[in-house]
Write a protein that holds these residues in place. Structure first.
Motif: not given
Length: 425
Positions: A84-91, A124-138, A175-181
């Motif tokens: 899921x691509x999550x827009x953040x309130x505070x970068x 079972x949660x086998x694994x979980x992570x967060x990442x920087x998904x950048x500014x555009x959806x892919x 970063x500002x304007x980026x999604x949290x993945x």
């Protein structure tokens, strides 16, 4: 909190738009009789709420306006990876902590798929992570700076029915304007999920060599929490109008997002817990949905009515009466104000209902201001803001308020919030 959006193919967009029209609930004014039987109704008897580590809600506040909660269920997931691509309130760099609930919060349609208080299964949660998904959806992006999310120090976790739990804290820079993945791999049955309804991009890889494909139903944390220094934690509690359904896809133009945009994420957080098809009678069960909303709020908006009028309580015989809605809303509102949360109670906006159903709405709305006064809440007349001036039963901005309707609501609500907090300028 503004994001940049990549154009998606017209054929795909058409499919997503069609899904969004049915995914939020209350897609039309026709009545539906509940088919739930007495045995199923007994299963939804409210359980004693078990909010895990309620003090964490003081530290970790919402960092996305996208709605979270459980109004769907994944019957079976065999090592499925969800994104899921999550827009953040505070970068920027923040400590994150994520909260989860393995119980269904609200009823969908007649309850045959899932209902409020329904237990999640073992998974079972086998694994979980967060990442920087950048500014555009892919959909098939290779995440940058992927960082594991752990549970009591472990990369995986066995989840029990009705369990509530937090992840370990994790520091991450968006970063500002980026999604949290958000990305995790799950294996099990009866996993609570949310019908995302084009609020943000949601995809799943089932390991069948098809890659990541769009999914409207996705399991997610019910709080994307971050350690942010804000003056007021706002929670928006309600149905699909609160969730933001049928506003511009993926653009965060629903009223809750516009409200935070005007107030400013520097001083406010906004946790959107609106769920499509939800009813006041679901929330009044006082399960984890209401409990966590109260625990995470300094100020809360309560907005129900339409689905109670159209579908009635789960396990009932159809449409709720004005008195039934009033009783449920009183329960919710009093729970909020008794906890010391500043509460703004909405009346029920027009929905182009059949005449006999709009009469129920009118009868209920006649009581809302007194409910607010009795419970020590503020009253918000959303119905007048959204109604046709020539016919109070008809909508101006659509059954689910569109972007323009969201602006009308946000403008008025910001003024109400500032007055309530004593910060009007």
């Amino acid at each position: 909190m503004k994001q940049q959006y990549r154009q998606i193919p017209a054929a795909v967009l058409a499919v997503l738009t069609a899904l969004s029209l049915t995914a939020c609930g209350s897609g039309g004014a026709d009545s539906k009789e509940s088919t739930a039987n007495d045995a199923a109704q007994s299963e939804s008897t409210p359980k004693t709420p078990q909010v895990a580590q309620p003090e964490n809600f003081d530290t970790y506040v919402s960092n996305t306006v996208v709605s979270t909660g459980n109004n769907a269920v994944i019957r079976n997931a065999e090592h499925v990876t969800y994104r899921a691509w999550i827009p953040v309130e505070e970068a920027g760099k923040l400590d994150y902590c994520f909260y989860f609930s393995n119980t269904i919060d609200s009823t969908w349609d007649d309850g045959s798929e899932n209902y409020a208080g329904m237990s999640g299964g073992s998974y079972t949660i086998e694994r979980a992570s967060i990442a920087d998904a950048g500014t555009e959806f892919d959909a098939n992006v290779t995440p940058e700076n992927s960082t594991p999310v752990t549970f009591d120090g472990a990369a995986s976790k066995e989840v029990s029915p009705d369990e509530t739990f937090w992840s370990d804290p994790v520091s991450f820079d968006v970063p500002e304007g980026h999604y949290l993945l958000w990305e995790w791999t799950l294996n099990g049955t009866e996993i609570p999920a949310i019908r995302m309804s084009n609020m943000t991009y949601a995809y799943a890889d089932k390991g069948d060599d098809k890659g990541y494909l769009y999914t409207n139903e996705i399991p997610l944390p019910v709080l994307f929490g971050a350690d942010r220094d804000v003056k007021t934690r706002i929670v928006t509690l309600g149905d699909s109008v609160t969730q933001g359904c049928q506003t511009t896809d993926f653009a965060c133009q629903f009223w809750a997002a516009q409200t935070l945009e005007q107030l400013g994420a520097e001083d406010y957080s906004l946790w959107n817990v609106g769920l499509g098809y939800a009813r006041a009678t679901d929330c009044a069960l006082d399960g984890d949905w209401l409990e966590r909303a109260v625990a995470g709020a300094d100020l809360i908006t309560v907005a129900f009515g339409t689905n109670d009028i159209i579908s009635g309580p789960y396990g009932g015989s159809g449409h709720a009466t004005a008195e039934e809605i009033e009783n449920a809303v009183r329960t919710i509102t009093k729970r909020c104000t008794d906890a010391g949360v500043k509460t703004i109670l909405w009346n029920s906006p027009p929905f182009d209902l059949a005449e006999e159903l709009d009469a129920v709405r009118t009868d209920y709305n006649a009581q809302v201001e007194s409910i607010a006064a009795d419970c020590g809440a503020a009253y918000f007349d959303a119905a007048t803001l959204l109604a046709d001036p020539q016919d109070a039963a008809k909508t101006v901005y659509g059954q689910h308020p569109n972007d323009a309707g969201g602006t009308v609501l946000a403008d008025a609500l910001v003024e109400e919030i500032q007055t309530l907090l004593g910060s009007a300028t």
